[in-house]
Design a protein around this motif. Structure first.
Motif, short mmCIF file in Angstrom:
data_model
loop_
_atom_site.label_atom_id
_atom_site.label_comp_id
_atom_site.label_asym_id
_atom_site.label_seq_id
_atom_site.Cartn_x
_atom_site.Cartn_y
_atom_site.Cartn_z
N LYS A 295 0.83 -1.20 0.00
CA LYS A 295 0.00 0.00 0.00
C LYS A 295 0.86 1.24 0.00
O LYS A 295 1.90 1.29 0.67
CB LYS A 295 -0.92 -0.02 1.22
N PRO A 296 0.47 2.33 -0.71
CA PRO A 296 -0.78 2.44 -1.46
C PRO A 296 -0.64 2.05 -2.94
O PRO A 296 -1.55 2.28 -3.72
CB PRO A 296 -1.10 3.92 -1.35
N ASN A 297 0.52 1.49 -3.32
CA ASN A 297 0.79 1.24 -4.73
C ASN A 297 0.66 -0.25 -5.09
O ASN A 297 0.90 -1.13 -4.27
CB ASN A 297 2.20 1.71 -5.08
N ILE A 298 0.30 -0.49 -6.33
CA ILE A 298 0.32 -1.84 -6.90
C ILE A 298 1.35 -1.83 -8.02
O ILE A 298 1.36 -0.94 -8.86
CB ILE A 298 -1.06 -2.24 -7.46
N PHE A 299 2.24 -2.83 -8.01
CA PHE A 299 3.24 -2.87 -9.07
C PHE A 299 3.63 -4.32 -9.34
O PHE A 299 3.27 -5.23 -8.60
CB PHE A 299 4.48 -2.04 -8.70
N VAL A 300 4.35 -4.54 -10.43
CA VAL A 300 4.82 -5.87 -10.81
C VAL A 300 6.33 -5.92 -10.65
O VAL A 300 7.04 -5.01 -11.09
CB VAL A 300 4.43 -6.21 -12.27
N LEU A 301 6.79 -6.97 -9.99
CA LEU A 301 8.21 -7.16 -9.78
C LEU A 301 8.65 -8.40 -10.56
O LEU A 301 8.03 -9.45 -10.48
CB LEU A 301 8.51 -7.36 -8.29
N GLY A 302 9.72 -8.25 -11.35
CA GLY A 302 10.24 -9.36 -12.13
C GLY A 302 11.51 -9.92 -11.50
O GLY A 302 12.38 -9.16 -11.07
N PHE A 303 11.63 -11.24 -11.44
CA PHE A 303 12.82 -11.91 -10.91
C PHE A 303 13.36 -12.84 -11.98
O PHE A 303 12.71 -13.82 -12.37
CB PHE A 303 12.48 -12.70 -9.65
#
Length: 365
Positions: free
Chosen positions: A208-216
């Motif tokens: 919160k408050p953000n939504i994000f995509v993390l790549g591994f």
């Protein structure tokens, strides 16, 4: 004069070619016939070629609470219980991820991880973390990836504790036989769901408050942030529970479910070479106008299709499949459940001979 026995010797390459087209169930029987067959089926080259040729025989597993069922032919819709030795149905796994024929099973509040091969019906648990003290209220999130270049599987575990940096560990199946390796990564990340696409584990975070995509990156073990589309911040109602991260037709995608209750459609965002592309999925009018249809639940993906289920008041389960490429729907009834609770997920996988029993000697307790 007694007849002479005719002995025919079949060249090894012909046996190799024939065996590589057989289902895993048949090959497991041949392993006990002779040392030659056992050795052939266990060869890494044979395992890789067999899995490539198995992609024409897609298998399905349906998860209903703590129970797993198999479906041989999706169109027939008849399920049968999946029995796997040492797989404890009393444990409700919060996260089950399917990657290249293997399943990674974990729970939110425990650091234990189980790796299961449903084709060979073998399951093993990975070692517990040794250098991380037990922490109350810690949240564990596990995901698994496959590197197509080095043919290796890796499990990524992240631990989140309130007001403390996120810690990350990696376990390579078949290599790290005793312990996990802690690695550096994003320090403010709370995983929700994940998918592996072309050697990269993509995780949807709900920090919160953000939504994000993390790549591994499975091979290099490096993290990177994935930029989302510009309009995401305008529709944050309901948080990340309105979003599911998917693999559709070999590409990373995110399903936006927040408006379907109001407008009867979903937004599907597919990551192209440089930017996200928006696709609208319209629910067929004959279903959308039915009050029963508001129990529609996203359950998974299979190649080009996105799978949804709906349970009617009568107890009937309907699976609806949307083909992203052809932009059309198909549906069928799923039958044979031992209880009437909702379907949690539907997993699509290729048969694999990967020897899970070689990961470690610990059984799932």
């Amino acid at each position: 004069m007694e007849p002479t026995a005719l002995i025919i010797s079949i060249p090894r390459d012909i046996i190799f070619d024939i065996f590589s087209t057989l289902p895993v169930k048949s090959l497991m029987r041949f392993k006990s016939v002779s040392k030659f067959y056992n050795s052939l089926v266990c060869e890494s080259v044979f395992v890789d070629i067999h899995q490539c040729r198995s992609r024409s025989r897609i298998k399905y597993i349906v998860r209903q609470r703590a129970k797993l069922y198999t479906i041989e032919a999706m169109e027939e819709g008849k399920v049968s219980p999946l029995h796997i030795d040492n797989f404890c149905e009393k444990l409700f796994y919060n996260y089950i991820m399917c990657v290249n024929g293997l399943f990674c099973c974990s729970m939110r509040n425990v650091d234990g991880v189980a790796i299961c091969n449903p084709s060979t019906k073998v399951v093993r648990s990975l070692p517990r973390l040794k250098d991380c003290p037990k922490i109350d209220c810690a949240e564990y999130f596990c995901s698994m990836g496959f590197d197509p270049e080095e043919k290796t599987y890796k499990v990524l575990m992240t631990i989140n504790v309130f007001a403390k940096p996120t810690r990350n560990w990696v376990f390579t199946l078949g290599r790290d036989e005793e312990s996990w390796r802690e690695i550096k990564g994003i320090t403010d990340f709370v995983g929700k769901n994940a998918v592996c696409v072309s050697g990269v584990i993509y995780m949807l975070s709900y920090s919160k408050p953000n939504i994000f995509v993390l790549g591994f990156d499975v091979k290099s073990e490096n993290f990177r942030m994935i930029t989302l589309w510009n309009s995401l911040d305008e529709h944050m109602i309901g948080g990340s529970y309105n979003y599911n991260i998917l693999k559709v037709n070999g590409k990373l995608a995110i399903l936006d479910k927040k408006i379907w209750y109001l407008e009867g459609n979903f937004d599907l965002w597919i990551l192209g070479k440089e930017e996200w592309e928006k696709h609208m999925i319209e629910i067929p009018a004959e279903h959308w106008t039915s009050p029963e249809f508001k129990r529609l639940t996203f359950c998974g993906t299979c190649d080009r299709e996105i799978l949804f289920t709906n349970k009617f008041a009568s107890g009937q389960f309907i699976c609806l499949c949307y083909n992203v490429t052809e932009k059309r729907w198909r549906n069928f009834e799923i039958q044979g459940f031992s209880e009437q609770s909702s379907i949690n997920e539907i997993y699509c996988y290729d048969e694999s001979l990967f020897p899970v029993e070689r990961i470690c000697n610990l059984f799932l307790n």
